[in-house]
Design a protein around this motif. Structure first.
Motif, PDB file in Angstrom:
ATOM      1  N   VAL A 491       0.538  -0.896   0.105  1.00 14.07           N
ATOM      2  CA  VAL A 491       0.352  -0.057  -0.523  1.00 14.07           C
ATOM      3  C   VAL A 491       1.188   0.992  -0.459  1.00 14.07           C
ATOM      4  CG1 VAL A 491      -2.032   0.977   1.679  1.00 14.07           C
ATOM      5  CG2 VAL A 491      -2.083  -1.278   1.656  1.00 14.07           C
ATOM      6  N   ILE A 492       1.284   1.696  -0.776  1.00 10.75           N
ATOM      7  CA  ILE A 492       1.483   2.985  -1.324  1.00 10.75           C
ATOM      8  C   ILE A 492       1.695   4.194  -0.926  1.00 10.75           C
ATOM      9  CG2 ILE A 492       4.094   1.808  -2.752  1.00 10.75           C
ATOM     10  CD1 ILE A 492       2.464   2.946  -5.286  1.00 10.75           C
ATOM     11  N   GLU A 502      -0.604  13.451 -10.931  1.00  9.69           N
ATOM     12  CA  GLU A 502       0.309  14.025 -10.835  1.00  9.69           C
ATOM     13  C   GLU A 502       1.185  14.593  -9.694  1.00  9.69           C
ATOM     14  OE1 GLU A 502      -0.054  17.793 -13.118  1.00  9.69           O
ATOM     15  OE2 GLU A 502      -0.235  16.955 -14.795  1.00  9.69           O
ATOM     16  N   THR A 503       0.069  15.292  -8.474  1.00 12.10           N
ATOM     17  CA  THR A 503       0.713  15.540  -7.475  1.00 12.10           C
ATOM     18  C   THR A 503       0.355  14.073  -6.440  1.00 12.10           C
ATOM     19  OG1 THR A 503      -1.495  16.569  -6.898  1.00 12.10           O
ATOM     20  CG2 THR A 503      -0.060  17.793  -7.495  1.00 12.10           C
ATOM     21  N   ASP A 504      -0.711  13.221  -6.146  1.00 13.03           N
ATOM     22  CA  ASP A 504      -0.346  12.794  -5.715  1.00 13.03           C
ATOM     23  C   ASP A 504       0.667  11.204  -5.411  1.00 13.03           C
ATOM     24  OD1 ASP A 504      -2.848  13.316  -3.977  1.00 13.03           O
ATOM     25  OD2 ASP A 504      -4.518  12.299  -5.404  1.00 13.03           O
ATOM     26  N   PRO A 505       1.155  11.050  -6.635  1.00 14.55           N
ATOM     27  CA  PRO A 505       2.120  10.611  -6.308  1.00 14.55           C
ATOM     28  C   PRO A 505       3.564  10.950  -5.283  1.00 14.55           C
ATOM     29  CG  PRO A 505       1.768  10.102  -8.725  1.00 14.55           C
ATOM     30  CD  PRO A 505       0.833  11.326  -7.842  1.00 14.55           C
ATOM     31  N   PRO A 513       5.844   0.599   3.290  1.00 16.50           N
ATOM     32  CA  PRO A 513       4.638   0.630   3.227  1.00 16.50           C
ATOM     33  C   PRO A 513       4.379  -0.588   3.487  1.00 16.50           C
ATOM     34  CG  PRO A 513       5.354   0.256   0.775  1.00 16.50           C
ATOM     35  CD  PRO A 513       6.995   0.914   1.548  1.00 16.50           C
ATOM     36  N   PRO A 514       2.392  -0.810   4.079  1.00 15.82           N
ATOM     37  CA  PRO A 514       2.624  -1.703   4.564  1.00 15.82           C
ATOM     38  C   PRO A 514       2.453  -3.402   3.564  1.00 15.82           C
ATOM     39  CG  PRO A 514       1.095  -0.367   4.855  1.00 15.82           C
ATOM     40  CD  PRO A 514       1.941   0.187   4.725  1.00 15.82           C
ATOM     41  N   LYS A 515       2.816  -4.171   4.235  1.00 19.69           N
ATOM     42  CA  LYS A 515       2.885  -5.521   2.822  1.00 19.69           C
ATOM     43  C   LYS A 515       0.968  -6.378   3.828  1.00 19.69           C
ATOM     44  CE  LYS A 515       4.903  -9.993   0.674  1.00 19.69           C
ATOM     45  NZ  LYS A 515       6.432 -10.506   1.117  1.00 19.69           N
ATOM     46  N   ALA A 528      -3.509   3.442  -3.160  1.00 19.69           N
ATOM     47  CA  ALA A 528      -2.227   3.118  -4.839  1.00 19.69           C
ATOM     48  C   ALA A 528      -1.900   1.781  -3.779  1.00 19.69           C
ATOM     49  CB  ALA A 528      -1.536   4.181  -4.932  1.00 19.69           C
ATOM     50  N   ILE A 529      -1.548   0.951  -4.620  1.00 23.82           N
ATOM     51  CA  ILE A 529      -0.867  -0.327  -4.692  1.00 23.82           C
ATOM     52  C   ILE A 529      -0.330  -0.591  -5.633  1.00 23.82           C
ATOM     53  CG2 ILE A 529      -2.700  -1.164  -3.033  1.00 23.82           C
ATOM     54  CD1 ILE A 529      -3.329  -3.608  -5.114  1.00 23.82           C
ATOM     55  N   ARG A 530       0.830  -1.614  -5.708  1.00 22.97           N
ATOM     56  CA  ARG A 530       2.302  -2.186  -5.882  1.00 22.97           C
ATOM     57  C   ARG A 530       1.928  -3.748  -5.694  1.00 22.97           C
ATOM     58  NH1 ARG A 530       6.624   2.513  -7.407  1.00 22.97           N
ATOM     59  NH2 ARG A 530       5.099   4.124  -8.452  1.00 22.97           N
TER      60      ARG A 530
END
Length: 598
Positions: A491-492, A502-505, A513-515, A528-530
């Motif tokens: 959870v980024i 544009e601004t949030d990233p 970040p929590p996994k 936003a997740i990766r």
């Protein structure tokens, strides 16, 4: 029948397992220990809240049996379905590397195990450590079919925090007055397009309501502690349709783990758990010897005008051992248990979550993203396909405006055997229309959705970023706890309002970040997740509010094979439950000896 069978005394069972899973010996050889379990599902009579009903359970217990293993272990769970319905089981938080055949969601990786038959799951534990859980994964059967999985550190390793003096397992659960008729009632309402689907009539701790529900104070769970000692509370939110606040009167809690991964320690007076999440909490018995309520109550992220949910508070009692007066009632967490609609308390807790991210417990957040998706999580409506509905449209829930429709054959079988017409490989990376997602009074035309079985196909080892955007369509905004099968994710970032690419990233947390495997899309907000698509197979994505999943807020990811055998999906076992019409429906009355034993 015993739940567990010793591997040293069960050579014949081992041979059966080898025959069933021929070709998988390499996986077993890598495991530190091999465990065998029998899960017997049947209906039994129980009494709660002064009323008797019949429910489906595993091994005659609610919640079901706790599994205790070590990191890296392998286990086989033989399911004996003696119930009236078809059943599947899911191992929530287990990545199941290369083995989607044992993941469990109905019509995604298998069809239901018919009544009167058996099926054996192979569960390979690799990276997971801490507390996760298992549950049924067809319709709402998991309301009574669930239990905890405790994964201890591997041999020679220890916790990344001081060894606790003891342990308590806490499973939060739902209660429906319909009992074993729950799925039948659900299907009836869905068939006519009604939104009047069954509602939870209460919540439970370890299968009991606690002191504040009639006919329940004699069975309130007691958690005994010694003064001065520290206990690890392993908490599972198995509730079907609600986020939960939990607090213990006069005691702080230290969060140290979540969803089978360790976290940085945070000291809190309450926790907020999405349905599907698990948390590991340290509690030190440092108060005056006495009795203290652990209380669990719903957090509602819906509009405050919506009040038709259970307001019952479930309780257990943390009781100090020793000689002291029991004439006064237990202390209650009046000052620390947030109210039903305390959104700021829920958000404040979530914002503190961080991975441990140490040399011993590293993280691997993808930095070079190859696939970006923007997915709206929305309440919608779809046309009613025939004259069965009470109106021309019916309620649905969608991801990118597509409401999932269950196929007649599971997606995994169709993918593996190249069966056409079961699914389409065209789940969109973006919603069909961009608008002010969180605005009040959005036009109802935006809520028109389509029905389909669209999946997203990923190449092996793709790095993926997904932004989930909540909306206020139909004035029905709320939190959506998204759960991913087959992978954990980082959870980024998350926030309120519309996501700004544009601004949030710029505020993403790529350091610690929590996994997790389950996390909520905020009400009128974004998440936003990766993750790295390193697990070949078919994997379900869905909201863990079962009513939203039932209405269609789900999809599946297909991760293609890599270039080697070790990076490719394993072949299926010799037997998978057949996909027969109505295997998950009611099969009619059978002769059973029901017992009232829990």
């Amino acid at each position: 029948m015993n739940m567990a069978r010793s591997s040293s005394n069960s050579s014949n069972i081992y041979l059966v397992a080898v025959l069933l899973f021929l070709g998988n010996a390499l996986v077993g050889a890598r495991a530190k220990n091999v465990h065998y379990y029998d899960f017997v599902l049947r209906e039994i009579n129980v009494t709660r809240n002064c009323t008797s009903t019949t429910i489906l359970v595993v091994n005659d217990s609610l919640p079901g049996p706790t599994i205790r293993v070590q990191k890296g272990d392998l286990m086989y769970v033989e399911v004996h379905n003696q119930g009236l319905y078809g059943i599947t089981l899911h191992w929530h938080g287990v990545n199941q590397p290369r083995n989607p055949w044992s993941d469990g969601p109905e019509y995604i990786t298998q069809c239901a195990i018919p009544p009167g038959t058996n099926f054996t799951y192979e569960v390979n534990l690799t990276e997971e450590e801490g507390t996760i859980w298992w549950h049924a994964h067809n319709e709402w059967t998991r309301s009574t079919v669930h239990g905890a999985i405790v994964i201890l550190p591997s041999e020679g390793s220890s916790f990344p925090f001081p060894m606790p003096d003891g342990e308590h397992i806490i499973v939060l659960g739902s209660w429906f007055k319909e009992g074993t008729s729950l799925n039948k009632a659900l299907e009836m309402e869905l068939s006519i397009g009604s939104t009047n689907i069954p509602l939870e009539t209460g919540f439970m701790i370890n299968g009991q309501f606690g002191d504040f529900v009639p006919c329940s104070n004699e069975t309130t769970p007691h958690l005994f502690v010694d003064y001065g000692k520290t206990y690890l509370f392993r908490i599972v939110n198995a509730v079907v349709g609600a986020e939960m606040f939990v607090s213990i009167a006069d005691h702080n809690m230290t969060l140290v783990g979540m969803d089978g991964s360790y976290t940085k320690s945070i000291v809190v007076s309450y926790i907020m758990m999405e349905p599907g999440q698990t948390m590991d909490i340290l509690v030190t018995a440092n108060q005056s010897p006495g009795r203290y309520y652990m209380a669990a109550q719903r957090f509602s992220s819906e509009d405050m005008t919506i009040t038709d949910f259970s307001h019952l508070v479930s309780t257990a009692i943390v009781q100090y051992k020793g000689n002291y007066s029991l004439t006064t009632p237990p202390s209650y967490p009046n000052d620390t248990l947030p109210s039903y609609y305390d959104y700021s308390a829920a958000a404040s807790f979530a914002q503190q979550l961080r991975s441990l991210a140490t040399k011993e417990y590293p993280i691997d957040v993808p930095h070079d993203v190859t696939t970006r998706m923007f997915i709206t999580a929305t309440m919608n409506y779809v046309p009613c396909p025939d004259d069965s509905c009470t109106a021309d449209i019916k309620t649905s829930a969608t991801l990118n405006n597509i409401s999932w429709r269950e196929p007649s054959v599971d997606v995994l079988q169709a993918y593996y055997r190249n069966i056409s017409g079961v699914y389409t490989a065209d789940f969109p990376d973006f919603p069909p229309v961009m608008y002010d997602f969180t605005e009040d009074d959005l036009p109802s035309s935006l809520a028109e959705a389509t029905i389909g079985t669209a999946v997203k196909v990923l190449n092996y080892n793709e790095t993926v970023e997904i932004v989930f955007q909540g909306t206020n369509l139909l004035n029905a905004s709320g939190t959506h706890p998204m759960h991913m099968h087959g992978h954990s994710f980082y959870v980024i970032g998350f926030g309120l309002g519309n996501f700004n690419n544009e601004t949030d990233p710029q505020a993403y947390n790529l350091v610690d970040p929590p996994k997790v495997s389950t996390f909520g899309v905020p009400k009128r907000g974004w998440l936003a997740i990766r993750f790295r698509a390193s697990n070949p197979g078919v994997w379900y994505w869905h909201c863990h509010f079962d009513r939203h999943m039932t209405w269609g807020m789900s999809t599946a990811f297909i991760v293609k094979n890599g270039d080697t055998e070790e990076t490719s999906m394993r072949p299926p076992p010799s037997y998978m439950p057949p996909c027969m019409a109505s295997t998950h429906k009611f099969f009619g009355e059978t002769d059973q000896n029901l017992e009232r034993d829990i």
